[in-house]
Structures are given as C-alpha cells and as structure tokens.
Write an enzyme that holds these catalytic residues in place. Structure first.
Site, PDB file in Angstrom:
ATOM      1  N   GLU A 176       0.806  -1.261  -0.037  1.00 43.71           N
ATOM      2  CA  GLU A 176      -0.155   0.287   0.030  1.00 43.71           C
ATOM      3  C   GLU A 176       0.958   1.074   0.045  1.00 43.71           C
ATOM      4  O   GLU A 176       0.542   2.113  -0.742  1.00 43.71           O
ATOM      5  CB  GLU A 176      -0.853   0.137   1.265  1.00 43.71           C
ATOM      6  CG  GLU A 176      -2.076   1.065   1.206  1.00 43.71           C
ATOM      7  CD  GLU A 176      -3.155   0.651   0.377  1.00 43.71           C
ATOM      8  OE1 GLU A 176      -2.904   0.740  -0.921  1.00 43.71           O
ATOM      9  OE2 GLU A 176      -4.312   0.316   0.567  1.00 43.71           O
ATOM     10  N   THR A 215      -4.861   8.251  -4.633  1.00 43.81           N
ATOM     11  CA  THR A 215      -4.930   8.602  -3.137  1.00 43.81           C
ATOM     12  C   THR A 215      -3.625   9.513  -2.735  1.00 43.81           C
ATOM     13  O   THR A 215      -4.187  10.441  -1.810  1.00 43.81           O
ATOM     14  CB  THR A 215      -4.613   7.074  -2.596  1.00 43.81           C
ATOM     15  OG1 THR A 215      -5.835   6.245  -3.053  1.00 43.81           O
ATOM     16  CG2 THR A 215      -4.525   7.080  -1.119  1.00 43.81           C
TER      17      THR A 215
HETATM   18  N1  HSE Z   1      -7.649   5.936   4.406  1.00 41.68           N
HETATM   19  C1  HSE Z   1      -7.051   6.100   3.064  1.00 41.68           C
HETATM   20  C2  HSE Z   1      -7.397   7.445   2.498  1.00 41.68           C
HETATM   21  C3  HSE Z   1      -7.918   5.200   2.118  1.00 41.68           C
HETATM   22  O1  HSE Z   1      -8.504   8.019   2.595  1.00 41.68           O
HETATM   23  O2  HSE Z   1      -6.601   8.131   1.870  1.00 41.68           O
HETATM   24  C4  HSE Z   1      -7.434   5.316   0.710  1.00 41.68           C
HETATM   25  O3  HSE Z   1      -8.113   4.366  -0.184  1.00 41.68           O
END
Ligand code: HSE
Length: 310
Positions: free
Chosen positions: A133, A185
């Site tokens: 990730e 992201t």
């Molecule tokens: N918690 C992360 C964000 C998830 O919101 O950036 C990304 O899929």
C-alpha cells in the site's frame, strides 16, 4: 505442467476505507468487484515474477508493484529462498477508491501464505500488505488491507504497533457508485490539512465511537447518524463532481448514511435492505447521467469474508 500444490488462485475483493468518519482507521469488505490472482511458489530462488492480464498499465518490477512489494516484505521473514510467480487479473480499476491496490497486496500475501502452509498470522499479512500500500499511496495505511484480509468491518486502532480489531459485519447493504474519473490516493492525501481544531476532533471521535458502538449494538440509526465527517469530506468532495447531489438523493431514498469511499472518486451508501440499496443505486445513476459522466454501480452486502481461495 505446474504442480497443483504449488499454485493457488484467490479472489481479492474491493473494500471501502474510512467509513466516512474513520479516516485511516475503519473499513469494510465488499463482495464485488474483485481481482483474481494466481500465485505459484518457486523453490530455490527469491525471484518475484509479475504478469498482468487486462487493460491497466501497471508496473511489473516487484519493488514498484503493490503485490511485489508486499511479497518482498513477506520474503524478509522467511528462512530460505522462495520466489513467486504472480498473475494478476485486475478487475478493480486503479484509482477508483475501492481499494484496488489493497486487493493486489492482500491477495498476494494471503495466497503466498497458503502456499507456505499458513505460517503467518492475519496480522502479519496485514503488516506485509501495508508495504504494498505504501508503494501506491506513499504512506502505510491498513483501512483497505485489513478488511480485505479479515472480511467484515475492521478497526485499525494503531499501525505502530499494528493492532487490528475485527468487528462483526452488520447485516447492511452497500451501494457504491464509481464515476469513471481517477483520483490518486496520494493526491487526495496531499490536499488535506495537517492540523485540526479541537472542536472538530471532538465531533469526529464522537462519530467514530458512535459508529463502532452502532455496529456492535446492531443500531442502524446510530450507524447512520455517526457517518458524518467534519475533517476530510469537506476538503475532498471538491474532487468528486455530483458528490452533494448523490448524498442528498441517496438519503432521501432511504440510505442510512455514507460518503466518499476511501479517497474517492467512488461514493458509498449503507442501507438496511437490498431493496433500498438498489433504489439508492438508481438515484446515483440519475445524478451521473445528468452530469454526463460514465459510472458503474455495485449493490451488495457487507461481505463477512475477505480474500478467498477459489
Ligand atoms: N484512508 C485512506 C485515505 C484510504 O482516505 O487516504 C485510501 O483508499
């Protein structure tokens, strides 16, 4: 011909991170869409060979690939040299906000662990998959990875040290709309402010506690009113055309609540019945047909199982 004991095929599902108020700490598992991954154990070598089926132009260098990086982290805790051949049939579109990178990372380590006789715990697998990730979003977060591995709803109380709390999957239906635009992201994280006001923090942690309590008590009204985000959604929603309309129309159609799925652009809603969840999908479709953006919708239960051997 490949020895069957050395090859495994898994289905790695999409997930919804954050659950509105729980940025980086809450997530749940969907039953579709999902990636299909086939892993073969290669004895006597540490090579990781990655092949993609499908349309997406993703890296095959293991250090730059989310599945590869997760497997490298796993290999570091093995005694001997063991490599993997990985074939990824990616069906969850990258940049969709439903955990595409997490599915590849989680699918890879669950499959590898199966080939290795199950020597690692689920928490170990989350730890390895987070390294994948990190390749995708620049930071380690487990709110897609953990529900992808555990299924149901997961709370990541801490990532240093890792502390994953598996919550029961409420008997609710999710509706997800994926407008066909891409939000990275890493970009969606960069626009966030690093400091928050105490009064906003108080509201946010009240909501997170309310959401977890609602899930444990099976209190749908509490779940619904706790899915409020005063920190992240107001900033990120500008990246998602039609967001406010989708939310308003979905709530009018009977959804309990919802918001941005992960870092977007997908939007999710939770409903008490499949019938309501289907009506919500139609409202979402009306919004994106009106705006003229292509979209996909998914309706299904919160899935109690994560990555499955198939
Ligand atoms: N918690 C992360 C964000 C998830 O919101 O950036 C990304 O899929």
């Amino acid at each position: 011909m490949k020895d069957d004991c050395k090859t495994v095929r898994v289905q790695a599902p999409a997930t919804v991170a954050n659950m509105v108020c729980g940025f980086d700490v809450l997530g749940f598992c969907l039953d579709q869409p999902y990636d299909i991954m086939t892993l073969t154990l290669l004895d006597g070598t540490s090579d990781i060979l990655i092949q993609h089926l499908g349309a997406y132009d993703l890296p095959t260098d293991p250090a730059l690939n989310v599945a590869g990086a997760a497997l490298i982290a796993l290999q570091e805790e093995l005694d001997g040299a063991m490599g993997f051949e990985v074939v990824i049939d990616k069906r969850i579109k990258p940049g969709s906000g439903v955990g595409s990178s997490a599915a590849s990372a989680a699918g890879a380590v669950v499959a590898a662990n199966h080939l290795l006789g199950g020597r690692f715990s689920r928490e170990d697998l989350v730890r390895f998959a987070m390294c994948g990730e990190k390749v995708a979003s620049g930071v380690k977060h487990a709110d897609n990875i953990a529900p992808c591995i555990y299924g149901g709803v997961t709370l990541i109380r801490s990532i240093h040290p890792l502390d994953v709390v598996a919550l029961p999957a409420p008997a609710l239906y999710a509706t997800v709309v994926h407008p066909q635009i891409e939000v990275r992201t890493s970009d969606a994280r960069q626009i966030l402010t690093q400091k928050v006001l105490l009064r906003d923090a108080i509201r946010q942690w009240g909501n997170i506690a309310g959401l977890v309590a609602g899930i444990l008590k099976g209190d749908n009204a509490l779940i619904g009113r706790s899915m409020e985000d005063v920190l992240i959604e107001p900033v990120r929603k500008i990246l998602i055309p039609g967001f406010d309309q989708v939310k308003t129309r979905s709530l009018s159609a009977g959804a309990l609540g919802g918001g941005i799925s992960g870092s977007g652009p997908s939007i999710f809603m939770l409903s008490a019945s499949e019938e309501t969840a289907t009506a919500v999908a139609e409202e979402m479709a009306v919004v994106y047909r009106g705006i003229g953006i292509d979209f996909h919708t998914y309706v299904g239960p919160i899935a109690s199982a994560g990555v499955k051997i198939v």
